[in-house]
Design a protein around this motif. Structure first.
Motif, mmCIF file in Angstrom:
data_model
loop_
_atom_site.group_PDB
_atom_site.id
_atom_site.type_symbol
_atom_site.label_atom_id
_atom_site.label_comp_id
_atom_site.label_asym_id
_atom_site.label_seq_id
_atom_site.Cartn_x
_atom_site.Cartn_y
_atom_site.Cartn_z
ATOM 1 N N GLY A 18 0.808 -1.210 0.000
ATOM 2 C CA GLY A 18 0.000 0.000 0.000
ATOM 3 C C GLY A 18 0.842 1.261 0.000
ATOM 4 N N PHE A 19 2.141 1.135 0.291
ATOM 5 C CA PHE A 19 3.014 2.304 0.390
ATOM 6 C C PHE A 19 3.133 3.043 -0.943
ATOM 7 C CE2 PHE A 19 7.304 4.245 0.332
ATOM 8 C CZ PHE A 19 7.121 5.159 1.356
ATOM 9 N N GLN A 20 3.325 2.314 -2.033
ATOM 10 C CA GLN A 20 3.470 2.964 -3.341
ATOM 11 C C GLN A 20 2.229 3.776 -3.702
ATOM 12 O OE1 GLN A 20 5.320 0.594 -6.663
ATOM 13 N NE2 GLN A 20 4.987 -1.047 -5.180
ATOM 14 N N ARG A 21 1.065 3.149 -3.579
ATOM 15 C CA ARG A 21 -0.185 3.859 -3.897
ATOM 16 C C ARG A 21 -0.369 5.063 -2.977
ATOM 17 N NH1 ARG A 21 -1.965 -1.364 -3.508
ATOM 18 N NH2 ARG A 21 -3.102 -0.876 -1.630
ATOM 19 N N SER A 22 -0.011 4.900 -1.714
ATOM 20 C CA SER A 22 -0.164 5.978 -0.745
ATOM 21 C C SER A 22 0.740 7.167 -1.075
ATOM 22 C CB SER A 22 0.146 5.459 0.661
ATOM 23 O OG SER A 22 0.024 6.472 1.612
ATOM 24 N N VAL A 23 1.974 6.913 -1.466
ATOM 25 C CA VAL A 23 2.899 7.996 -1.820
ATOM 26 C C VAL A 23 2.415 8.720 -3.073
ATOM 27 C CG1 VAL A 23 5.237 8.509 -2.649
ATOM 28 C CG2 VAL A 23 4.923 6.994 -0.694
ATOM 29 N N ILE A 24 1.978 7.971 -4.067
ATOM 30 C CA ILE A 24 1.473 8.598 -5.293
ATOM 31 C C ILE A 24 0.257 9.470 -4.980
ATOM 32 C CG2 ILE A 24 0.344 8.120 -7.508
ATOM 33 C CD1 ILE A 24 2.273 5.670 -7.713
ATOM 34 N N GLU A 36 -5.664 6.698 4.277
ATOM 35 C CA GLU A 36 -6.542 5.526 4.191
ATOM 36 C C GLU A 36 -5.824 4.340 3.545
ATOM 37 O OE1 GLU A 36 -10.314 6.164 2.264
ATOM 38 O OE2 GLU A 36 -10.549 8.089 3.302
ATOM 39 N N LEU A 37 -5.033 4.624 2.528
ATOM 40 C CA LEU A 37 -4.348 3.553 1.808
ATOM 41 C C LEU A 37 -3.245 2.916 2.642
ATOM 42 C CD1 LEU A 37 -4.082 5.185 -1.721
ATOM 43 C CD2 LEU A 37 -5.479 3.210 -1.087
ATOM 44 N N TYR A 38 -2.481 3.743 3.363
ATOM 45 C CA TYR A 38 -1.356 3.217 4.145
ATOM 46 C C TYR A 38 -0.970 4.238 5.220
ATOM 47 C CZ TYR A 38 3.004 0.746 5.147
ATOM 48 O OH TYR A 38 4.019 0.053 5.767
ATOM 49 N N PRO A 39 -1.509 4.110 6.426
ATOM 50 C CA PRO A 39 -1.272 5.093 7.482
ATOM 51 C C PRO A 39 0.199 5.389 7.810
ATOM 52 C CG PRO A 39 -3.074 3.652 8.096
ATOM 53 C CD PRO A 39 -2.478 3.092 6.826
ATOM 54 N N PRO A 40 1.120 4.430 7.718
ATOM 55 C CA PRO A 40 2.510 4.745 8.070
ATOM 56 C C PRO A 40 3.276 5.617 7.066
ATOM 57 C CG PRO A 40 2.094 2.396 8.347
ATOM 58 C CD PRO A 40 0.929 2.974 7.627
ATOM 59 N N THR A 41 2.681 5.994 5.947
ATOM 60 C CA THR A 41 3.406 6.734 4.919
ATOM 61 C C THR A 41 4.019 8.028 5.450
ATOM 62 O OG1 THR A 41 2.088 5.827 3.134
ATOM 63 C CG2 THR A 41 3.234 7.871 2.673
ATOM 64 N N ILE A 42 3.223 8.862 6.077
ATOM 65 C CA ILE A 42 3.732 10.164 6.530
ATOM 66 C C ILE A 42 4.784 10.003 7.630
ATOM 67 C CG2 ILE A 42 3.091 12.362 7.614
ATOM 68 C CD1 ILE A 42 0.539 12.258 5.874
ATOM 69 N N PRO A 43 4.541 9.174 8.675
ATOM 70 C CA PRO A 43 5.628 8.988 9.650
ATOM 71 C C PRO A 43 6.904 8.415 9.026
ATOM 72 C CG PRO A 43 3.583 8.127 10.538
ATOM 73 C CD PRO A 43 3.321 8.502 9.114
ATOM 74 N N PHE A 44 6.755 7.497 8.070
ATOM 75 C CA PHE A 44 7.922 6.914 7.420
ATOM 76 C C PHE A 44 8.695 7.968 6.642
ATOM 77 C CE2 PHE A 44 10.074 5.004 3.802
ATOM 78 C CZ PHE A 44 10.863 4.065 4.439
ATOM 79 N N LEU A 45 7.982 8.774 5.855
ATOM 80 C CA LEU A 45 8.652 9.807 5.059
ATOM 81 C C LEU A 45 9.303 10.866 5.956
ATOM 82 C CD1 LEU A 45 6.114 10.241 2.131
ATOM 83 C CD2 LEU A 45 8.319 9.041 2.090
ATOM 84 N N LEU A 46 8.645 11.238 7.049
ATOM 85 C CA LEU A 46 9.247 12.188 7.993
ATOM 86 C C LEU A 46 10.518 11.606 8.617
ATOM 87 C CD1 LEU A 46 6.130 13.665 9.807
ATOM 88 C CD2 LEU A 46 7.656 14.840 8.216
ATOM 89 N N SER A 47 10.470 10.335 9.000
ATOM 90 C CA SER A 47 11.651 9.680 9.570
ATOM 91 C C SER A 47 12.790 9.625 8.554
ATOM 92 C CB SER A 47 11.316 8.258 10.026
ATOM 93 O OG SER A 47 10.450 8.272 11.110
ATOM 94 N N LEU A 48 12.449 9.343 7.309
ATOM 95 C CA LEU A 48 13.450 9.289 6.248
ATOM 96 C C LEU A 48 14.111 10.649 6.055
ATOM 97 C CD1 LEU A 48 14.756 7.614 3.936
ATOM 98 C CD2 LEU A 48 12.913 8.462 2.481
ATOM 99 N N VAL A 49 13.296 11.695 5.960
ATOM 100 C CA VAL A 49 13.828 13.046 5.762
ATOM 101 C C VAL A 49 14.682 13.470 6.958
ATOM 102 C CG1 VAL A 49 13.165 15.481 5.611
ATOM 103 C CG2 VAL A 49 12.039 13.787 4.168
#
Length: 91
Positions: A18-24, A36-49
């Motif tokens: 679900g991560f790919q669809r969520s990022v797009i 809705e598609l993948y709740p961890p997307t924003i925390p993951f991207l913030l952690s990455l940055v």
């Protein structure tokens, strides 16, 4: 979209499905739909940055706040995966 080898072999979603669809969707400006598609997307991207920022700025990579951010992101990924397995794939 890249196919998920885990799902192909084991016939269940992986923790990152679900991560790919969520990022797009997030890049298209639809934050709620992305969540809705993948709740961890924003925390993951913030952690990455933040992790990249710490490396580039030569900050302490062992900072407690950074470890807490990574732990929180892992907790959200695990919680989301368990929720998906229990409530979506078993029914």
């Amino acid at each position: 979209m890249l196919p998920c080898p885990f799902k192909y072999f084991f016939k269940i979603d992986c923790p990152g499905c679900g991560f790919q669809r969520s990022v797009i969707t997030l890049l298209q400006g639809e934050c709620a739909k992305s969540f809705e598609l993948y709740p961890p997307t924003i925390p993951f991207l913030l952690s990455l940055v933040m992790g990249i920022g710490v490396s580039v700025l030569k900050m302490d990579p062992n900072a407690k706040w950074l470890k807490a951010m990574y732990f929180f992101t892992g907790f959200v990924v695990l919680g989301n995966y368990l929720y998906k397995i229990i409530f979506h794939q078993l029914h």
